[in-house]
Design a protein around this motif. Sequence first.
Motif, PDB file in Angstrom:
ATOM      1  N   GLY A  22       0.507  -0.527  -0.010  1.00  0.00           N
ATOM      2  CA  GLY A  22      -0.105  -0.418   0.171  1.00  0.00           C
ATOM      3  C   GLY A  22       1.187   1.554  -0.003  1.00  0.00           C
ATOM      4  O   GLY A  22       1.674   1.894   0.555  1.00  0.00           O
ATOM      5  N   ALA A  25      -0.990   7.530   2.672  1.00  0.00           N
ATOM      6  CA  ALA A  25      -0.514   8.211   3.468  1.00  0.00           C
ATOM      7  C   ALA A  25       0.591   7.716   4.238  1.00  0.00           C
ATOM      8  O   ALA A  25       1.290   7.709   4.861  1.00  0.00           O
ATOM      9  CB  ALA A  25      -1.442   8.292   4.679  1.00  0.00           C
ATOM     10  N   GLY A  26      -0.113   6.437   4.875  1.00  0.00           N
ATOM     11  CA  GLY A  26       1.044   5.033   6.130  1.00  0.00           C
ATOM     12  C   GLY A  26       1.934   4.795   5.139  1.00  0.00           C
ATOM     13  O   GLY A  26       2.804   5.211   5.785  1.00  0.00           O
ATOM     14  N   VAL A  44       4.250  -2.571  -3.146  1.00  0.00           N
ATOM     15  CA  VAL A  44       3.599  -3.158  -3.993  1.00  0.00           C
ATOM     16  C   VAL A  44       2.139  -1.898  -3.814  1.00  0.00           C
ATOM     17  O   VAL A  44       1.552  -2.044  -2.586  1.00  0.00           O
ATOM     18  CB  VAL A  44       3.411  -4.396  -3.942  1.00  0.00           C
ATOM     19  CG1 VAL A  44       4.561  -4.819  -4.738  1.00  0.00           C
ATOM     20  CG2 VAL A  44       3.317  -5.311  -2.280  1.00  0.00           C
ATOM     21  N   ARG A  86      -6.982   5.240  -3.767  1.00  0.00           N
ATOM     22  CA  ARG A  86      -6.380   3.600  -4.805  1.00  0.00           C
ATOM     23  C   ARG A  86      -5.739   4.271  -5.831  1.00  0.00           C
ATOM     24  O   ARG A  86      -5.783   4.880  -6.303  1.00  0.00           O
ATOM     25  CB  ARG A  86      -8.304   2.777  -5.345  1.00  0.00           C
ATOM     26  CG  ARG A  86      -6.929   1.244  -5.988  1.00  0.00           C
ATOM     27  CD  ARG A  86      -8.243   0.666  -6.188  1.00  0.00           C
ATOM     28  NE  ARG A  86      -8.157  -0.363  -7.602  1.00  0.00           N
ATOM     29  CZ  ARG A  86      -7.766  -0.307  -8.809  1.00  0.00           C
ATOM     30  NH1 ARG A  86      -8.234   1.559  -8.809  1.00  0.00           N
ATOM     31  NH2 ARG A  86      -8.279  -1.404  -9.527  1.00  0.00           N
ATOM     32  N   GLY A  90      -2.512   6.614  -2.584  1.00  0.00           N
ATOM     33  CA  GLY A  90      -3.825   6.566  -1.348  1.00  0.00           C
ATOM     34  C   GLY A  90      -4.320   7.013  -1.600  1.00  0.00           C
ATOM     35  O   GLY A  90      -4.783   7.995  -2.841  1.00  0.00           O
ATOM     36  N   ALA A  97      -7.285  17.524   1.058  1.00  0.00           N
ATOM     37  CA  ALA A  97      -6.175  18.272   1.874  1.00  0.00           C
ATOM     38  C   ALA A  97      -6.587  19.049   3.442  1.00  0.00           C
ATOM     39  O   ALA A  97      -5.146  19.603   3.063  1.00  0.00           O
ATOM     40  CB  ALA A  97      -5.721  19.660   0.968  1.00  0.00           C
ATOM     41  N   HIS A 180     -11.743  15.868  -5.346  1.00  0.00           N
ATOM     42  CA  HIS A 180     -11.624  13.971  -5.065  1.00  0.00           C
ATOM     43  C   HIS A 180     -11.577  13.217  -6.457  1.00  0.00           C
ATOM     44  O   HIS A 180     -11.734  12.532  -6.243  1.00  0.00           O
ATOM     45  CB  HIS A 180     -13.579  14.136  -4.873  1.00  0.00           C
ATOM     46  CG  HIS A 180     -13.318  14.950  -2.893  1.00  0.00           C
ATOM     47  ND1 HIS A 180     -14.858  15.629  -2.947  1.00  0.00           N
ATOM     48  CD2 HIS A 180     -13.066  14.938  -2.185  1.00  0.00           C
ATOM     49  CE1 HIS A 180     -14.410  15.850  -1.555  1.00  0.00           C
ATOM     50  NE2 HIS A 180     -13.108  15.971  -1.039  1.00  0.00           N
ATOM     51  N   SER A 430     -15.190   8.388   5.366  1.00  0.00           N
ATOM     52  CA  SER A 430     -14.477   8.376   4.352  1.00  0.00           C
ATOM     53  C   SER A 430     -12.999   8.718   5.701  1.00  0.00           C
ATOM     54  O   SER A 430     -12.024   8.573   4.823  1.00  0.00           O
ATOM     55  CB  SER A 430     -14.402   9.343   3.366  1.00  0.00           C
ATOM     56  OG  SER A 430     -14.189  11.039   3.912  1.00  0.00           O
TER      57      SER A 430
HETATM   58  C1  LIG Z   1     -12.276  11.483  -0.346  1.00  0.00           C
HETATM   59  C2  LIG Z   1     -11.812  11.487   0.514  1.00  0.00           C
HETATM   60  C3  LIG Z   1     -11.192  12.540   0.933  1.00  0.00           C
HETATM   61  C4  LIG Z   1     -10.364  12.648   2.743  1.00  0.00           C
HETATM   62  N1  LIG Z   1     -10.088  13.743   3.193  1.00  0.00           N
HETATM   63  C5  LIG Z   1      -9.297  14.143   3.724  1.00  0.00           C
HETATM   64  C6  LIG Z   1      -8.928  15.159   4.226  1.00  0.00           C
HETATM   65  O1  LIG Z   1      -9.401  16.259   3.831  1.00  0.00           O
HETATM   66  N2  LIG Z   1      -8.643  15.474   5.390  1.00  0.00           N
HETATM   67  C7  LIG Z   1      -7.770  14.324   6.464  1.00  0.00           C
HETATM   68  O2  LIG Z   1      -7.052  14.364   6.987  1.00  0.00           O
HETATM   69  N3  LIG Z   1      -7.854  13.285   5.711  1.00  0.00           N
HETATM   70  C8  LIG Z   1      -8.691  12.917   4.762  1.00  0.00           C
HETATM   71  N4  LIG Z   1      -9.427  11.658   4.028  1.00  0.00           N
HETATM   72  C9  LIG Z   1      -8.864   9.998   5.113  1.00  0.00           C
HETATM   73  C10 LIG Z   1      -7.645  10.454   5.134  1.00  0.00           C
HETATM   74  O3  LIG Z   1      -6.782  10.730   3.359  1.00  0.00           O
HETATM   75  C11 LIG Z   1      -6.807   8.941   5.666  1.00  0.00           C
HETATM   76  O4  LIG Z   1      -7.146   8.545   6.636  1.00  0.00           O
HETATM   77  C12 LIG Z   1      -5.590   8.380   4.840  1.00  0.00           C
HETATM   78  O5  LIG Z   1      -5.108   8.645   3.859  1.00  0.00           O
HETATM   79  C13 LIG Z   1      -5.097   7.114   5.481  1.00  0.00           C
HETATM   80  O6  LIG Z   1      -4.188   6.525   5.511  1.00  0.00           O
HETATM   81  P1  LIG Z   1      -3.645   4.513   5.041  1.00  0.00           P
HETATM   82  O7  LIG Z   1      -2.535   4.487   4.642  1.00  0.00           O
HETATM   83  O8  LIG Z   1      -4.498   4.287   5.909  1.00  0.00           O
HETATM   84  O9  LIG Z   1      -4.752   4.215   4.075  1.00  0.00           O
HETATM   85  P2  LIG Z   1      -4.664   4.995   2.682  1.00  0.00           P
HETATM   86  O10 LIG Z   1      -3.847   6.430   2.491  1.00  0.00           O
HETATM   87  O11 LIG Z   1      -6.325   4.764   1.730  1.00  0.00           O
HETATM   88  O12 LIG Z   1      -3.815   3.864   1.620  1.00  0.00           O
HETATM   89  C14 LIG Z   1      -3.411   2.624   1.450  1.00  0.00           C
HETATM   90  C15 LIG Z   1      -3.368   2.162   0.208  1.00  0.00           C
HETATM   91  O13 LIG Z   1      -3.302   0.299   0.299  1.00  0.00           O
HETATM   92  C16 LIG Z   1      -3.469   0.348  -1.554  1.00  0.00           C
HETATM   93  N5  LIG Z   1      -4.139  -0.981  -0.421  1.00  0.00           N
HETATM   94  C17 LIG Z   1      -5.104  -1.598  -0.534  1.00  0.00           C
HETATM   95  N6  LIG Z   1      -5.901  -3.033   0.071  1.00  0.00           N
HETATM   96  C18 LIG Z   1      -3.896  -3.251  -1.249  1.00  0.00           C
HETATM   97  C19 LIG Z   1      -3.728  -4.642  -2.007  1.00  0.00           C
HETATM   98  N7  LIG Z   1      -4.673  -6.005  -1.661  1.00  0.00           N
HETATM   99  N8  LIG Z   1      -2.326  -4.456  -2.250  1.00  0.00           N
HETATM  100  C20 LIG Z   1      -2.131  -3.537  -2.154  1.00  0.00           C
HETATM  101  N9  LIG Z   1      -2.530  -2.009  -2.303  1.00  0.00           N
HETATM  102  C21 LIG Z   1      -3.772  -2.364  -1.313  1.00  0.00           C
HETATM  103  C22 LIG Z   1      -5.044   1.109  -1.706  1.00  0.00           C
HETATM  104  O14 LIG Z   1      -4.667   0.979  -2.994  1.00  0.00           O
HETATM  105  C23 LIG Z   1      -4.173   2.343  -1.160  1.00  0.00           C
HETATM  106  O15 LIG Z   1      -3.861   3.538  -1.688  1.00  0.00           O
HETATM  107  C24 LIG Z   1     -10.274  11.472   3.283  1.00  0.00           C
HETATM  108  C25 LIG Z   1     -10.420  10.820   2.627  1.00  0.00           C
HETATM  109  C26 LIG Z   1     -11.195  10.039   1.361  1.00  0.00           C
HETATM  110  C27 LIG Z   1     -11.214   9.184   0.671  1.00  0.00           C
END
Ligand SMILES: Cc1cc2nc3c(=O)[nH]c(=O)nc-3n(C[C@H](O)[C@H](O)[C@H](O)COP(=O)(O)OP(=O)(O)OC[C@H]3O[C@@H](n4cnc5c(N)ncnc54)[C@H](O)[C@@H]3O)c2cc1C
Length: 499
Positions: A22, A25-26, A44, A86, A90, A97, A180, A430
């Motif tokens: 993934g 953000a993380g 990946v 995705r 991510g 933002a 978005h 979200s």
């Molecule tokens: C529409 C929207 C608006 C938002 N607005 C805000 C905002 O304005 N401010 C804010 O603070 N937060 C906002 N958020 C939330 C914030 O973006 C998330 O909390 C943060 O990005 C989460 O980070 P993460 O690493 O957990 O997951 P993500 O950033 O979602 O990253 C996870 C990644 O893992 C990948 N993945 C998943 N399953 C698999 C797999 N089986 N194999 C390979 N890759 C995989 C996904 O494709 C994705 O790219 C928003 C979220 C969304 C969806």
Amino acid sequence: MTAWWTLPVGELRERARVVVVGAGAGGAFVAATLAEAGLDVVVVEEGHSSDKKPRNIPEATSRHYAEGSFRTSMGSNPPMPVVGGRGLGGSTLVNSALCFRTPESTLDEWRELAPGIVPDDDEWYAVQDQVEAVLSVAQTPDHLLSGNDRVQKDAAGRLGWSEFNARRNAPGCGGCGRCHLVCPTRGKASVDLTMLPRAAAAGARIYAGCLVRHVGPGRVEGELVDEYGHPTGTFSVDADHVVLSAGTISTPRILHDSGVVDPDGEVGRGLCLQPVHSILALIPDTQVYKRGATQGHVVDEFVDDRMIFETNPTLSAMFANLPFHGTQLAELLAQSHRIANTGGLIRDTSRGRVLGSINGVARIAYDLNDTDMARIQRVFRRGAELWLEGAGAEWVAFTIHGQPPARTMDEVIAHTPDDLARQRLLSYASHPQATCSVGRVTDHTGTLLELPGVSCIDASALPNNVGRNPQISVMTMARLLSSRLAEELGGTVQPLVPA
Ligand SMILES: Cc1cc2nc3c(=O)[nH]c(=O)nc-3n(C[C@H](O)[C@H](O)[C@H](O)COP(=O)(O)OP(=O)(O)OC[C@H]3O[C@@H](n4cnc5c(N)ncnc54)[C@H](O)[C@@H]3O)c2cc1C
Ligand code: SF4
């Protein structure tokens, strides 16, 4: 410019010290921290690069939203969209933002839930300052406020409510209001423009189009997929350590699908969604439609009641749920330049659960409890007050299925009764968080208590919900956990912001 990522074709066999699943953000912060610490890293990511900008909503949702944006929770309330991004970047690719620092009160709770793992305020905020510097976080200037932002700001000002222009990580924002759909001008500092190229520069090999199906100690494997998710080949990565950064829903889903040992059934529990409900209004101001930063304004007057209001994009689909038909609906749409919209986000106390998947679709169980239902009623009433009393709205309408607009506060109270049925709510989420929390499911490096060699570092790692938009807190936690992991794997952590 040479791409910092690769799109494998047919077959990929890789080996690394650490594989990160993934690139959101993380994952971006994990990959950069580990690679800069001198570790051999492979990333990946299921989605593709956003270099080819989506031209419209269908293109954006099918390419850059999890499950084509159809991901939903199931429970006794109606299915709630649980939207996620995705692609390389991510959810930061498609988020608004908005940036919030982790509230001190939330950190206090987290230290109780994960003693010895969540550090003291000084250490946490020192890391958070650096995260914000990397992302160029700054307050939205007045000239970038949209019409909707301005009317919300003025309305809150008239009522004497606490409000501010949102802080955002969008140093090059031109105010098109399309965050978005992926920023068309690279004005938003999403992690594909910040931390992922940094990870690659430090030697990480970043692969797009790699959908992980199975994970275990020392190996991840899955399918190569095209930008719409259709299989095109297979891949595997052997590694000493696996970090799952696939997000709050996919991280536990992959663990369940892989049959990872979970004797106490903790993986996937604790799901918080921070549901949002919209309050729309027809107001006298005719400039509401004016473009500006996506969600540039916040009202935090009721933050002690676990709710904040953020200006909300109005989609024409929202009108489909209001009881306007035929010529009445046509008249309403003709007045859309006067329709203001705010979204009331609650810090929920309900807890759901992520199970495995069926045919690639995550099973997400979530029910709103009575406490949250009462709070959502207050969200509707406060939002109505904002528009009726602060902006002189002719009427307000709620995301409650079939509910007619209300013209007075007496009507608002009648339309938002104590026994409002959950089944009538049109909720949205979200910000899923906390399904593989540190302290409960993982240790101080984010590594599974039941399975050394596999860590969960993303929004799932938070002890519970932030109560604000969480990206900055997710990145801070990712940086802290991955720094500790890097040291344990023999790396030397480098500063996030060079001195
Ligand atoms: C529409 C929207 C608006 C938002 N607005 C805000 C905002 O304005 N401010 C804010 O603070 N937060 C906002 N958020 C939330 C914030 O973006 C998330 O909390 C943060 O990005 C989460 O980070 P993460 O690493 O957990 O997951 P993500 O950033 O979602 O990253 C996870 C990644 O893992 C990948 N993945 C998943 N399953 C698999 C797999 N089986 N194999 C390979 N890759 C995989 C996904 O494709 C994705 O790219 C928003 C979220 C969304 C969806
Ligand atoms: S409002 Fe438009 S220009 Fe500004 S960051 Fe979002 S998509 Fe980019």
